[in-house]
Design a protein around this motif. Structure first.
Motif, PDB file in Angstrom:
ATOM      1  N   ILE A 469      -1.908  -4.036   1.800  1.00 49.01           N
ATOM      2  CA  ILE A 469      -2.222  -3.309   3.036  1.00 49.01           C
ATOM      3  C   ILE A 469      -0.951  -2.963   3.800  1.00 49.01           C
ATOM      4  O   ILE A 469      -0.793  -1.850   4.320  1.00 49.01           O
ATOM      5  CB  ILE A 469      -3.182  -4.141   3.909  1.00 49.01           C
ATOM      6  N   HIS A 470      -0.029  -3.908   3.862  1.00 49.26           N
ATOM      7  CA  HIS A 470       1.208  -3.687   4.604  1.00 49.26           C
ATOM      8  C   HIS A 470       2.017  -2.542   3.998  1.00 49.26           C
ATOM      9  O   HIS A 470       2.646  -1.749   4.732  1.00 49.26           O
ATOM     10  CB  HIS A 470       2.041  -4.969   4.604  1.00 49.26           C
ATOM     11  N   ARG A 471       2.008  -2.430   2.669  1.00 44.64           N
ATOM     12  CA  ARG A 471       2.803  -1.387   2.018  1.00 44.64           C
ATOM     13  C   ARG A 471       2.096  -0.033   1.984  1.00 44.64           C
ATOM     14  O   ARG A 471       2.702   0.987   1.667  1.00 44.64           O
ATOM     15  CB  ARG A 471       3.147  -1.821   0.587  1.00 44.64           C
ATOM     16  N   SER A 472       0.811  -0.023   2.315  1.00 44.39           N
ATOM     17  CA  SER A 472       0.039   1.221   2.219  1.00 44.39           C
ATOM     18  C   SER A 472       0.053   1.983   3.550  1.00 44.39           C
ATOM     19  O   SER A 472       0.090   1.385   4.626  1.00 44.39           O
ATOM     20  CB  SER A 472      -1.407   0.914   1.825  1.00 44.39           C
ATOM     21  N   GLN A 473       0.015   3.301   3.452  1.00 44.94           N
ATOM     22  CA  GLN A 473      -0.088   4.150   4.640  1.00 44.94           C
ATOM     23  C   GLN A 473      -1.401   4.917   4.648  1.00 44.94           C
ATOM     24  O   GLN A 473      -1.623   5.758   5.519  1.00 44.94           O
ATOM     25  CB  GLN A 473       1.084   5.145   4.680  1.00 44.94           C
ATOM     26  N   ASP A 474      -2.258   4.601   3.708  1.00 43.42           N
ATOM     27  CA  ASP A 474      -3.530   5.301   3.585  1.00 43.42           C
ATOM     28  C   ASP A 474      -4.639   4.407   4.116  1.00 43.42           C
ATOM     29  O   ASP A 474      -4.854   3.295   3.610  1.00 43.42           O
ATOM     30  CB  ASP A 474      -3.786   5.665   2.123  1.00 43.42           C
ATOM     31  N   MET A 475      -5.360   4.863   5.122  1.00 42.50           N
ATOM     32  CA  MET A 475      -6.390   4.051   5.754  1.00 42.50           C
ATOM     33  C   MET A 475      -7.492   3.694   4.768  1.00 42.50           C
ATOM     34  O   MET A 475      -8.009   2.575   4.773  1.00 42.50           O
ATOM     35  CB  MET A 475      -6.973   4.792   6.957  1.00 42.50           C
ATOM     36  N   GLU A 476      -7.866   4.604   3.902  1.00 41.12           N
ATOM     37  CA  GLU A 476      -8.942   4.312   2.951  1.00 41.12           C
ATOM     38  C   GLU A 476      -8.521   3.200   1.991  1.00 41.12           C
ATOM     39  O   GLU A 476      -9.314   2.308   1.679  1.00 41.12           O
ATOM     40  CB  GLU A 476      -9.304   5.575   2.173  1.00 41.12           C
ATOM     41  N   THR A 477      -7.276   3.246   1.557  1.00 40.75           N
ATOM     42  CA  THR A 477      -6.770   2.184   0.673  1.00 40.75           C
ATOM     43  C   THR A 477      -6.796   0.832   1.386  1.00 40.75           C
ATOM     44  O   THR A 477      -7.174  -0.191   0.810  1.00 40.75           O
ATOM     45  CB  THR A 477      -5.344   2.509   0.217  1.00 40.75           C
ATOM     46  N   MET A 478      -6.408   0.838   2.659  1.00 39.20           N
ATOM     47  CA  MET A 478      -6.422  -0.401   3.433  1.00 39.20           C
ATOM     48  C   MET A 478      -7.831  -0.968   3.533  1.00 39.20           C
ATOM     49  O   MET A 478      -8.059  -2.173   3.331  1.00 39.20           O
ATOM     50  CB  MET A 478      -5.866  -0.157   4.831  1.00 39.20           C
ATOM     51  N   GLN A 479      -8.790  -0.124   3.847  1.00 40.81           N
ATOM     52  CA  GLN A 479     -10.167  -0.595   4.003  1.00 40.81           C
ATOM     53  C   GLN A 479     -10.728  -1.105   2.675  1.00 40.81           C
ATOM     54  O   GLN A 479     -11.390  -2.147   2.618  1.00 40.81           O
ATOM     55  CB  GLN A 479     -11.031   0.523   4.568  1.00 40.81           C
ATOM     56  N   GLN A 480     -10.467  -0.363   1.597  1.00 41.54           N
ATOM     57  CA  GLN A 480     -10.977  -0.785   0.309  1.00 41.54           C
ATOM     58  C   GLN A 480     -10.334  -2.101  -0.144  1.00 41.54           C
ATOM     59  O   GLN A 480     -10.998  -2.979  -0.695  1.00 41.54           O
ATOM     60  CB  GLN A 480     -10.732   0.311  -0.733  1.00 41.54           C
ATOM     61  N   THR A 481      -9.037  -2.227   0.109  1.00 45.48           N
ATOM     62  CA  THR A 481      -8.346  -3.471  -0.253  1.00 45.48           C
ATOM     63  C   THR A 481      -8.912  -4.651   0.521  1.00 45.48           C
ATOM     64  O   THR A 481      -9.140  -5.733  -0.027  1.00 45.48           O
ATOM     65  CB  THR A 481      -6.840  -3.344   0.010  1.00 45.48           C
ATOM     66  N   THR A 482      -9.146  -4.458   1.800  1.00 48.39           N
ATOM     67  CA  THR A 482      -9.710  -5.520   2.631  1.00 48.39           C
ATOM     68  C   THR A 482     -11.083  -5.937   2.118  1.00 48.39           C
ATOM     69  O   THR A 482     -11.368  -7.131   1.969  1.00 48.39           O
ATOM     70  CB  THR A 482      -9.820  -5.050   4.088  1.00 48.39           C
ATOM     71  N   TYR A 483     -11.917  -4.936   1.847  1.00 49.46           N
ATOM     72  CA  TYR A 483     -13.268  -5.249   1.378  1.00 49.46           C
ATOM     73  C   TYR A 483     -13.225  -5.967   0.035  1.00 49.46           C
ATOM     74  O   TYR A 483     -13.934  -6.951  -0.179  1.00 49.46           O
ATOM     75  CB  TYR A 483     -14.106  -3.983   1.265  1.00 49.46           C
ATOM     76  N   ARG A 484     -12.390  -5.472  -0.898  1.00 46.12           N
ATOM     77  CA  ARG A 484     -12.336  -6.089  -2.222  1.00 46.12           C
ATOM     78  C   ARG A 484     -11.815  -7.517  -2.135  1.00 46.12           C
ATOM     79  O   ARG A 484     -12.303  -8.408  -2.830  1.00 46.12           O
ATOM     80  CB  ARG A 484     -11.443  -5.261  -3.143  1.00 46.12           C
ATOM     81  N   ALA A 485     -10.841  -7.767  -1.265  1.00 44.32           N
ATOM     82  CA  ALA A 485     -10.305  -9.122  -1.136  1.00 44.32           C
ATOM     83  C   ALA A 485     -11.371 -10.077  -0.609  1.00 44.32           C
ATOM     84  O   ALA A 485     -11.545 -11.184  -1.122  1.00 44.32           O
ATOM     85  CB  ALA A 485      -9.090  -9.125  -0.207  1.00 44.32           C
ATOM     86  N   LEU A 486     -12.103  -9.652   0.420  1.00 48.11           N
ATOM     87  CA  LEU A 486     -13.165 -10.503   0.960  1.00 48.11           C
ATOM     88  C   LEU A 486     -14.285 -10.670  -0.044  1.00 48.11           C
ATOM     89  O   LEU A 486     -14.877 -11.750  -0.163  1.00 48.11           O
ATOM     90  CB  LEU A 486     -13.691  -9.910   2.264  1.00 48.11           C
ATOM     91  N   ASN A 487     -14.579  -9.626  -0.774  1.00 50.05           N
ATOM     92  CA  ASN A 487     -15.652  -9.694  -1.766  1.00 50.05           C
ATOM     93  C   ASN A 487     -15.282 -10.647  -2.895  1.00 50.05           C
ATOM     94  O   ASN A 487     -16.110 -11.458  -3.335  1.00 50.05           O
ATOM     95  CB  ASN A 487     -15.942  -8.301  -2.331  1.00 50.05           C
ATOM     96  N   MET A 488     -14.051 -10.574  -3.384  1.00 47.90           N
ATOM     97  CA  MET A 488     -13.617 -11.465  -4.458  1.00 47.90           C
ATOM     98  C   MET A 488     -13.529 -12.909  -3.988  1.00 47.90           C
ATOM     99  O   MET A 488     -13.557 -13.834  -4.791  1.00 47.90           O
ATOM    100  CB  MET A 488     -12.270 -11.000  -5.011  1.00 47.90           C
ATOM    101  N   SER A 489     -13.408 -13.107  -2.675  1.00 46.83           N
ATOM    102  CA  SER A 489     -13.389 -14.463  -2.117  1.00 46.83           C
ATOM    103  C   SER A 489     -14.775 -14.937  -1.724  1.00 46.83           C
ATOM    104  O   SER A 489     -14.910 -15.990  -1.091  1.00 46.83           O
ATOM    105  CB  SER A 489     -12.479 -14.509  -0.894  1.00 46.83           C
ATOM    106  N   ASN A 490     -15.796 -14.148  -2.073  1.00 45.33           N
ATOM    107  CA  ASN A 490     -17.179 -14.473  -1.707  1.00 45.33           C
ATOM    108  C   ASN A 490     -17.358 -14.506  -0.187  1.00 45.33           C
ATOM    109  O   ASN A 490     -18.120 -15.309   0.344  1.00 45.33           O
ATOM    110  CB  ASN A 490     -17.599 -15.819  -2.322  1.00 45.33           C
ATOM    111  N   LEU A 491     -16.621 -13.636   0.511  1.00 42.21           N
ATOM    112  CA  LEU A 491     -16.679 -13.575   1.975  1.00 42.21           C
ATOM    113  C   LEU A 491     -16.902 -12.141   2.455  1.00 42.21           C
ATOM    114  O   LEU A 491     -16.438 -11.744   3.524  1.00 42.21           O
ATOM    115  CB  LEU A 491     -15.376 -14.112   2.581  1.00 42.21           C
ATOM    116  N   ALA A 492     -17.630 -11.332   1.663  1.00 37.19           N
ATOM    117  CA  ALA A 492     -17.789  -9.910   2.001  1.00 37.19           C
ATOM    118  C   ALA A 492     -18.459  -9.702   3.347  1.00 37.19           C
ATOM    119  O   ALA A 492     -18.201  -8.713   4.042  1.00 37.19           O
ATOM    120  CB  ALA A 492     -18.593  -9.212   0.899  1.00 37.19           C
ATOM    121  N   GLU A 493     -19.285 -10.662   3.789  1.00 36.80           N
ATOM    122  CA  GLU A 493     -19.995 -10.481   5.052  1.00 36.80           C
ATOM    123  C   GLU A 493     -19.052 -10.468   6.244  1.00 36.80           C
ATOM    124  O   GLU A 493     -19.396  -9.979   7.325  1.00 36.80           O
ATOM    125  CB  GLU A 493     -21.032 -11.588   5.239  1.00 36.80           C
TER     126      GLU A 493
END
Length: 559
Positions: A469-493
């Motif tokens: 996220i820190h290296r990205s300048q694209d908002m969509e990439t940031m949001q998708q990365t955040t969601y995927r990280a929480l989802n892979m941690s079983n914390l998507a909610e």
């Protein structure tokens, strides 16, 4: 965008055996590796018996001249199998180092010298395989150990450690004993320590006879580099234990545990005594220990702790403040501490790579040069066994490595001295591409599970995601990365939950009342080279092998 977790390494030029390591299997099938491996050793009886049958001053002075008094001072220590297992999972047989989140570290010749006081300089421990003849073995025991063993006391090229122990505790009046009787008793003790503490084998209760010829002249015995042989033997046993199907581990693992306690203090119990540094540093861990604030005997706990370990939490130079106070046996071999050299223990050849752990010597860590050993030679060394090698002269067979050891002081590693621990700017980028980042998989499905939950890998994955996220300048990439990280941690909610992060000041003031503390009952303790610090700080003793915490049966006073 769909992320997958690559455990590492991304490039296999350093860890070329990564697919054959148990760490890969722990990541794939954690349920198959829930329990730690067994650890085989055979010296507990010795340390128990000499409490009631202490070694006298004449015999102990002879043991000192032979170079083994540091082992006697260090005493016995129960082993936390889970801690050793967690370290094995991070041991890499290609580099002979532990791969931690911030870089490599290992047990060095310095550690062997300072912790146990073993001789470092000297000739390699190696020799010739002689034929097995019962007559010659009996005569050798008569001449060097002072007793005549029976046939059932032998097993191949080994002798019963129980029989040796019987001779060690036999009555000996040092005031009237001859010099020869005291020398024989010293040989018995050293022989037992060599076979059961320094070089234990899987076949419990048996000691290899090839140590005996080295004990004929105990003055000359101190000219053998027992420290380098012991370190090489530790390396080899750690390497063997990294195979996915390994069920047990042997070798001098007690010094590995002390090494871990000295350097990774968040895993270490607290000694309940003040150490006077008149003995090797390992001696300060033989008294009673306070283990309230640290994990004990829980493999998942240790995995998580090591996964979350930070560079500042690792003690890179734990001996600097006290090294000048230590006895000479711990410091007189400093010229070999930073030698890049082979370590030879009879048929075993391993390599000492101080250039990979320069921070342990107060120097900047740069990207180390490639290891100068071919894969074929690596495989050849690991295929060698002593069985069927009657007549082999191991010193001649390993002549290039013996010569390299003899000229080790021509290959001392030097670097830029620093006051704070540091690495070159490009080191961490290189290291993270060539190491195993994830030992456990944070994507494992959640289920009810007893005991400690391993969240270290989840923390690591969150850090990786924040980096993206820190290296990205694209908002969509940031949001998708955040969601995927929480989802892979079983914390998507948590993408929809409110957050407690705020820009406003937070008032953390509270009522200034004093905390009421439960009183602890004092436990008896005592050990050589330590001074009692007063009332005990905990209940159940770490040595009992149970979980850390208060023993409520002993501490039942009302609040």
């Amino acid at each position: 965008m769909s992320y997958q977790i690559h455990p590492g390494p991304l490039y296999s030029t350093v860890l070329f055996l990564a697919n054959e390591h148990r760490a890969r299997e722990v990541f794939k099938c954690p349920k198959d590796y829930r329990d730690p491996m067994s650890i085989k050793r055979d010296d507990r009886s010795f340390w128990s018996l000499i409490k009631d049958n202490p070694i006298g001053p004449r015999v102990q002075s002879i043991i000192c001249q032979a170079g083994f008094d540091g082992i006697l001072d260090s005493g016995y220590r129960y082993i936390d199998h889970a801690l050793i297992n967690a370290l094995v999972e991070r041991w890499r047989l290609e580099t002979h180092t532990f791969h931690l989140p911030f870089g490599e570290t290992t047990v060095t010749l310095q550690d062997i010298n300072v912790l146990w006081g073993l001789p470092i300089n000297g000739e390699v421990f190696s020799g010739m395989e002689t034929p097995i003849t019962l007559t010659n073995d009996v005569i050798m025991c008569q001449n060097l150990l002072g007793f005549t063993p029976e046939k059932n006391h032998f097993w191949g090229k080994r002798i019963s450690s129980i029989r040796i122990l019987q001779e060690i505790i036999a009555p000996l009046n040092e005031e009237t004993a001859t010099d020869e009787a005291c020398i024989i008793r010293a040989r018995l003790v050293i022989f037992y320590l060599l076979g059961c503490t320094l070089f234990p084998v899987n076949s419990n209760n048996w000691i290899a006879l090839h140590y005996l010829p080295f004990l004929e002249d105990l003055g000359q015995c101190s000219q053998i580099s027992w420290g380098s042989a012991d370190l090489g033997y530790l390396y080899r046993n750690l390497c063997n234990a990294t195979t996915p199907d390994a069920l047990g581990l042997t070798g001098p693992v007690s010094i590995l545990q002390v090494w871990a306690w000295e350097r990774i203090r968040c895993l270490a119990p607290e000694p309940n005594a003040i150490f006077n540094y008149r003995a090797p540093i390992a001696a300060r861990w033989k008294g009673s220990l306070n283990a309230v604030d640290v994990p004990t005997h829980c493999l998942r706990t240790y995995r998580s702790q090591l996964q979350s370990l930070k560079e500042a939490m690792f003690m890179w130079q734990p001996y600097d403040a006290v090294v000048d106070s230590l006895p000479e046996i711990c410091t007189s071999r400093r010229n070999s501490w930073r030698c890049a050299c082979p370590l030879i223990c009879w048929d075993v050849v391993e390599h000492h790579y101080p250039q990979r752990v320069m921070r342990q010597f107060g120097m900047v860590q740069y990207i180390p040069s490639p290891i100068n050993i071919e894969v074929g030679e690596h495989e050849r060394l690991y295929s060698l066994v002593r069985n069927g090698k009657t007549g082999w002269d191991w010193k001649s067979h390993h002549e290039p490595y013996v010569n390299a050891w003899n000229h080790r002081e021509h290959n001392v590693v030097n670097g830029q001295q620093i006051e704070t621990y540091s690495v070159a700017n490009d080191y961490m980028t290189w290291y993270l591409e060539h190491t195993v980042v994830y030992l456990t998989n944070p994507r494992q499905p959640l289920e009810p599970m007893a005991g400690f939950q391993d969240d270290g890998a989840t923390v690591q994955m969150m850090a990786d995601s924040l980096g993206v996220i820190h290296r990205s300048q694209d908002m969509e990439t940031m949001q998708q990365t955040t969601y995927r990280a929480l989802n892979m941690s079983n914390l998507a909610e948590y993408t929809q939950h409110p957050t407690n992060l705020t820009n406003d000041p937070v008032d953390l003031s509270s009522y200034p009342g004093s905390q009421r503390m439960r009183r602890r009952r004092r436990r008896g303790r005592g050990a050589a080279n330590v001074q009692d610090t007063g009332a005990g700080q905990w209940g159940r003793n770490y040595e009992e092998g149970g979980a850390s915490g208060v023993n409520h049966e002993q501490n039942n006073e009302p609040l």
